[in-house]
Write a protein that holds these residues in place. Structure first.
Motif, PDB file in Angstrom:
ATOM      1  N   PHE A 115      -7.869  30.543  16.525  1.00  0.00           N
ATOM      2  CA  PHE A 115      -8.870  31.138  15.636  1.00  0.00           C
ATOM      3  C   PHE A 115     -10.080  30.214  15.543  1.00  0.00           C
ATOM      4  CE2 PHE A 115     -10.836  31.121  11.435  1.00  0.00           C
ATOM      5  CZ  PHE A 115     -11.202  32.451  11.286  1.00  0.00           C
ATOM      6  N   LYS A 116      -9.810  28.930  15.364  1.00  0.00           N
ATOM      7  CA  LYS A 116     -10.899  27.948  15.257  1.00  0.00           C
ATOM      8  C   LYS A 116     -11.685  27.861  16.554  1.00  0.00           C
ATOM      9  CE  LYS A 116      -9.848  23.602  15.203  1.00  0.00           C
ATOM     10  NZ  LYS A 116      -9.346  22.270  14.757  1.00  0.00           N
ATOM     11  N   ARG A 117     -10.989  27.946  17.673  1.00  0.00           N
ATOM     12  CA  ARG A 117     -11.683  27.877  18.967  1.00  0.00           C
ATOM     13  C   ARG A 117     -12.603  29.081  19.150  1.00  0.00           C
ATOM     14  NH1 ARG A 117      -7.111  25.723  23.324  1.00  0.00           N
ATOM     15  NH2 ARG A 117      -6.895  23.635  22.433  1.00  0.00           N
ATOM     16  N   GLY A 118     -12.114  30.266  18.780  1.00  0.00           N
ATOM     17  CA  GLY A 118     -12.959  31.451  18.879  1.00  0.00           C
ATOM     18  C   GLY A 118     -14.184  31.338  17.997  1.00  0.00           C
ATOM     19  N   LEU A 119     -14.000  30.756  16.815  1.00  0.00           N
ATOM     20  CA  LEU A 119     -15.112  30.566  15.880  1.00  0.00           C
ATOM     21  C   LEU A 119     -16.139  29.593  16.447  1.00  0.00           C
ATOM     22  CD1 LEU A 119     -16.488  30.775  13.103  1.00  0.00           C
ATOM     23  CD2 LEU A 119     -14.904  29.012  12.284  1.00  0.00           C
ATOM     24  N   ILE A 120     -15.665  28.420  16.891  1.00  0.00           N
ATOM     25  CA  ILE A 120     -16.573  27.393  17.390  1.00  0.00           C
ATOM     26  C   ILE A 120     -17.312  27.861  18.638  1.00  0.00           C
ATOM     27  CG2 ILE A 120     -16.691  25.070  18.379  1.00  0.00           C
ATOM     28  CD1 ILE A 120     -14.363  24.305  16.569  1.00  0.00           C
TER      29      ILE A 120
END
Length: 212
Positions: A115-120
């Motif tokens: 999720f964090k990777r998609g956000l960043i």
């Protein structure tokens, strides 16, 4: 919304669909992730991508992205940050290809990581800001509610993008059933890691000529 006509809204949705169906970093990353890790983590990344697009869109509504689009240093900083992040994802995928084990107890932290990777990935994507700056104004009606219109269209675009990304994850996730064999899984992850590096190179090339 009474400030935007149904025809304008329909035209905007059609534009969003065409743009999202054009191969780009999000499509490539989500397909690669879903094929190598499975749909669950692909959907987690989709949620991160959606939040990233929403944040960038709201920034546009407040004029932040306009400043970035008019500042060469700011654009280049964001651009190269995104390229570096894609290369890091490729390296991380290659590095972990030798440590493939079933760790169901870590499912939640792993989902949060994707999720964090998609956000960043989307916060570091200058083309997302350029899209909002270049496309949104064409569908906004001159009135005293310009920011409200921009936020509404942003939310609409995020919805369209999320639907398309979900379909991509669902289709790409079918390849997961062929990757249960650890040997095939390891090979696939390495191939997909190289593909991510290819996405980084493509991203560097495709965003180079759009710099202000």
């Amino acid at each position: 919304m009474d400030m935007l006509s149904p025809v304008t809204i329909l035209s905007f949705i059609t534009t969003c669909v065409i743009i999202e169906l054009t191969p780009g970093p999000n499509m490539a990353y989500l397909a690669i992730l879903s094929a190598s890790e499975g749909r669950r983590y692909g959907f987690a990344a989709v949620a991160g991508v959606a939040l990233g697009l929403l944040v960038v869109g709201c920034a546009v509504a407040m004029g932040v992205a306009t400043l970035i689009s008019q500042s060469a240093p700011a654009y280049q900083l964001l651009r190269w940050g995104g390229i570096a992040y894609f290369f890091w994802l490729a390296w991380d995928g290659w590095k972990t290809s030798d440590n493939i084990t079933a760790q169901n107890a870590q499912d939640t932290p792993k989902a949060a990581r994707f999720f964090k990777r998609g956000l960043i990935t989307n916060l570091l994507n200058p083309k997302a800001a350029i899209f909002y700056v270049a496309i949104l104004p064409n569908f906004i009606t001159a009135s005293s509610h310009i920011q409200a219109q921009a936020i509404f269209l942003t939310a609409l675009y995020v919805c369209v993008a999320t639907v398309i990304h979900t379909i991509i994850v669902t289709l790409a996730g079918t390849a997961r059933t062929f990757l249960n064999n650890p040997v095939y899984h390891r090979r696939a992850r390495r191939i997909l890691s190289l593909s991510l590096a290819g996405v980084a190179i493509w991203f560097a090339w495709s965003t180079g000529y759009t710099a202000p």
